[in-house]
Design an enzyme around this catalytic site. Structure first.
Site, PDB file in Angstrom:
ATOM      1  N   HIS A  59      75.728  42.281-114.582  1.00  0.00           N
ATOM      2  CA  HIS A  59      76.345  41.632-113.600  1.00  0.00           C
ATOM      3  C   HIS A  59      75.234  41.335-113.013  1.00  0.00           C
ATOM      4  O   HIS A  59      74.142  41.825-112.824  1.00  0.00           O
ATOM      5  CB  HIS A  59      77.890  41.896-112.372  1.00  0.00           C
ATOM      6  N   HIS A  61      74.494  39.876-108.426  1.00  0.00           N
ATOM      7  CA  HIS A  61      75.171  39.378-106.257  1.00  0.00           C
ATOM      8  C   HIS A  61      73.742  39.093-106.256  1.00  0.00           C
ATOM      9  O   HIS A  61      72.764  38.904-106.409  1.00  0.00           O
ATOM     10  CB  HIS A  61      75.195  40.799-105.771  1.00  0.00           C
ATOM     11  N   TYR A 147      64.614  45.255-109.993  1.00  0.00           N
ATOM     12  CA  TYR A 147      65.177  44.088-110.633  1.00  0.00           C
ATOM     13  C   TYR A 147      65.677  43.043-109.383  1.00  0.00           C
ATOM     14  O   TYR A 147      66.962  43.259-109.395  1.00  0.00           O
ATOM     15  CB  TYR A 147      66.513  44.089-111.259  1.00  0.00           C
TER      16      TYR A 147
END
Length: 173
Positions: A59, A61, A147
């Protein structure tokens, strides 16, 4: 079926959560350059400011600010997901519904968005983004996760390299 409507603000700043369909995989970090290229290409065609981001294995954000005359974040997400998916080998599980619509089974169809209300809301979501790899147990400190825009925030002097979260009682070293 519920008539789902997204809250849109022209030129707004938004927090997003976008998930892979397979929440146990690591496709995003395994193909980080492909994802970066998808973002880069879509930003060229449909500009937006990338204020903060963290890419987790399954996932991500992010916070974006859209141009003053634009509120179409859905178009951008559709194109990012599509550009990424076109570069990934096939073989994922595809439901009958997705097959009928000629969709891949890489991403969850929907995403979560939240319109940022003020500076405090922005700061809270930036903290959430940068603390996410620690929260999920991937690293001890935000600086250890490669990341993330955390490194940019350190370069800008917003955070120290040893920042460990928005809660002073986290017990970070």
């Amino acid at each position: 079926m519920t008539d789902y409507r997204r809250y849109r603000v022209t030129g707004g700043t938004y927090f997003f959560t976008v998930n892979l369909a397979d929440r146990k995989g690591a496709l995003l970090t395994e193909h980080i350059d492909t994802l970066r290229n998808a973002f880069r290409d879509v930003k060229k065609a449909h500009p937006f400011q990338l204020d903060a981001i963290v890419i987790m294995p399954e996932h991500l954000h992010t916070i974006w600010t859209l141009p003053e005359d634009d509120d179409d974040f859905s178009l951008r997400w559709r194109q990012i997901k599509s550009a990424f998916s076109r570069q990934i080998e096939t073989g994922e599980r595809i439901t009958k519904s997705r097959s009928r619509k000629q969709e891949r089974g890489i991403w969850q169809r929907r995403f979560w968005e939240h319109a940022i209300r003020d500076d405090r809301d922005f700061a809270r979501h930036v903290d959430y983004i940068h603390f996410n790899p620690v929260k999920h147990g991937y690293v001890q400190q935000a600086a250890d996760w490669p990341y993330s825009s955390f490194h940019k925030y350190v370069q800008l002097g917003v955070f120290s390299r040893d920042w460990c979260g928005f809660d002073d009682d986290l017990g970070c070293e």
